[in-house]
Design a protein around this motif. Structure first.
Motif, short mmCIF file in Angstrom:
data_model
loop_
_atom_site.label_atom_id
_atom_site.label_comp_id
_atom_site.label_asym_id
_atom_site.label_seq_id
_atom_site.Cartn_x
_atom_site.Cartn_y
_atom_site.Cartn_z
N PRO A 273 0.82 -1.22 0.00
CA PRO A 273 0.00 0.00 0.00
C PRO A 273 0.85 1.26 0.00
O PRO A 273 1.93 1.30 0.59
N GLY A 274 0.33 2.30 -0.65
CA GLY A 274 1.00 3.59 -0.65
C GLY A 274 0.53 4.47 0.50
O GLY A 274 -0.27 4.06 1.35
N ALA A 275 1.02 5.70 0.52
CA ALA A 275 0.76 6.62 1.62
C ALA A 275 -0.73 6.90 1.80
O ALA A 275 -1.23 6.95 2.93
N GLU A 276 -1.46 7.08 0.70
CA GLU A 276 -2.87 7.44 0.80
C GLU A 276 -3.70 6.29 1.37
O GLU A 276 -4.64 6.51 2.14
N SER A 277 -3.35 5.07 1.02
CA SER A 277 -4.08 3.92 1.55
C SER A 277 -3.76 3.70 3.02
O SER A 277 -4.64 3.31 3.81
N LEU A 278 -2.51 3.93 3.42
CA LEU A 278 -2.16 3.86 4.84
C LEU A 278 -2.95 4.88 5.64
O LEU A 278 -3.49 4.58 6.71
N PHE A 279 -3.02 6.09 5.10
CA PHE A 279 -3.78 7.15 5.77
C PHE A 279 -5.25 6.75 5.89
O PHE A 279 -5.87 6.92 6.95
N ALA A 280 -5.82 6.23 4.79
CA ALA A 280 -7.24 5.87 4.79
C ALA A 280 -7.54 4.78 5.82
O ALA A 280 -8.55 4.85 6.53
N ALA A 281 -6.67 3.77 5.90
CA ALA A 281 -6.92 2.67 6.82
C ALA A 281 -6.96 3.15 8.27
O ALA A 281 -7.71 2.59 9.09
N LEU A 282 -6.18 4.17 8.58
CA LEU A 282 -6.10 4.67 9.96
C LEU A 282 -6.88 5.95 10.17
O LEU A 282 -6.96 6.46 11.30
N ASN A 283 -7.50 6.44 9.10
CA ASN A 283 -8.36 7.63 9.19
C ASN A 283 -9.59 7.43 8.31
O ASN A 283 -9.87 8.24 7.41
N PRO A 284 -10.35 6.35 8.54
CA PRO A 284 -11.51 6.08 7.67
C PRO A 284 -12.57 7.18 7.79
O PRO A 284 -12.72 7.80 8.84
#
Length: 320
Positions: A273-284
């Motif tokens: 996963p890239g940065a945006e997906s990491l962010f999304a997973a922890l900031n849904p």
């Protein structure tokens, strides 16, 4: 004699400040480990660099740097002066290469790209995935998802292990940063579970604006005990059997990664996963949606109820 000394000194300074070559392609040269300055100059000359070894020795002695050169592979570019060349080999400014790891790749695809790079020493080529990972970390048993997709620079002829280590450290740094800022009510027991979710989000959509929404749907499903039922996990579990199509029997065939047959998150990530997906997973995104379906244009329709979802499936998938 004084005049001669002035002339020689001026000539030496003129030589040291003027380009060794003014055009043409860069000239690659390698200084072997354990080489002294004289030996290094012979290696540079033998590689085709048109520089006088005796004058280079004099320049290095004048600057007190005859014992500070670093072994490695370098490039002499047009316009490089003897002074600049000395700086390169003293500072270890090696010839730089790059390898790019793409978001959404699997670890297998990452290995293929690294194995194919001609400027790397392929020290891991004969290692299994497990053996390779053991050279980088003992914290995890499976390498999938542990490497951050990015472009990595390395000195020519570096070991491929260095690239894996760079990518692993980059992923752990970003994961730790996002984990430290997470909502404490998220249904993840560990950063690794968040990484698994990020990999699913990565494979579910290429639209950056939808990633937090899709993460929100999957978080909602985890909270209420619904199956995640996400096709990319099924595809990952199929491995080489996947031929570009997913059939009903594939959804019903149990594998450790099939989220149609098994509850909760799969046991490992399914991609890098890239940065945006990491962010999304922890900031849904805060949402009540439990379903989504592709509209066919890259975007998704989100639904709160099964009836609404079925209507959307009829509209966008079945064309009714």
């Amino acid at each position: 004699m004084v005049l001669l000394g002035i002339i020689l000194g001026a000539s030496f300074l003129f030589w040291s400040d003027n380009p060794i070559t003014s055009d043409g392609p860069p000239i690659e040269f390698t200084i072997q480990p354990g080489s002294g300055f004289k030996s290094s100059m012979r290696q540079i000359e033998a590689a085709g660099v048109p520089v006088n070894p005796l004058l280079m020795m004099a320049l290095a002695q004048f600057k007190g740097e005859t014992a500070r050169i670093k072994a490695g592979t370098y490039e002499l570019k047009p316009g490089t002066t003897p002074k600049r060349l000395l700086e390169q080999i003293v500072r270890g400014e090696f010839a730089q290469e790059a390898v790019t790891i793409i978001e959404g790749w699997t670890f297998r695809q990452m290995r293929q790209a690294i194995d194919a790079h001609p400027a790397l020493k392929h020290d891991t080529a004969n290692l299994s995935d497990t053996e390779l990972l053991a050279k980088i970390t003992t914290d995890y048993k499976q390498p999938e998802g542990l490497f951050y997709p990015d472009t990595y620079l390395f000195a020519k002829n570096s070991s491929d292990i260095l690239v894996y280590r760079q990518a692993y450290r980059a992923m752990m740094k970003r994961l730790d940063e996002q984990w430290a800022k997470r909502d404490q009510n998220l249904p993840y027991a560990s950063p690794y579970q968040a990484l698994i979710m990020a990999s699913i989000v990565e494979k579910e959509t290429g639209r950056r604006e939808e990633r937090t929404q899709i993460a929100g749907v999957f978080v909602n499903r985890l909270r209420v005990g619904m199956l995640l039922q996400t096709d990319p996990t099924v595809i990952y579990g199929m491995g080489d059997a996947y031929d570009g199509r997913i059939r009903k029997r594939d959804l019903q065939t149990d594998t450790p990664h099939n989220t149609y047959t098994r509850a909760g998150l799969p046991p490992t990530p399914i991609a890098l996963p890239g940065a945006e997906s990491l962010f999304a997973a922890l900031n849904p995104a805060p949402t009540e949606a439990l379903y989504f379906v592709s509209r066919g244009d890259g975007s998704s329709h989100f639904s709160q109820t099964l009836d609404e979802h079925n209507n959307a499936v009829n509209k966008y998938i079945r064309g009714r």
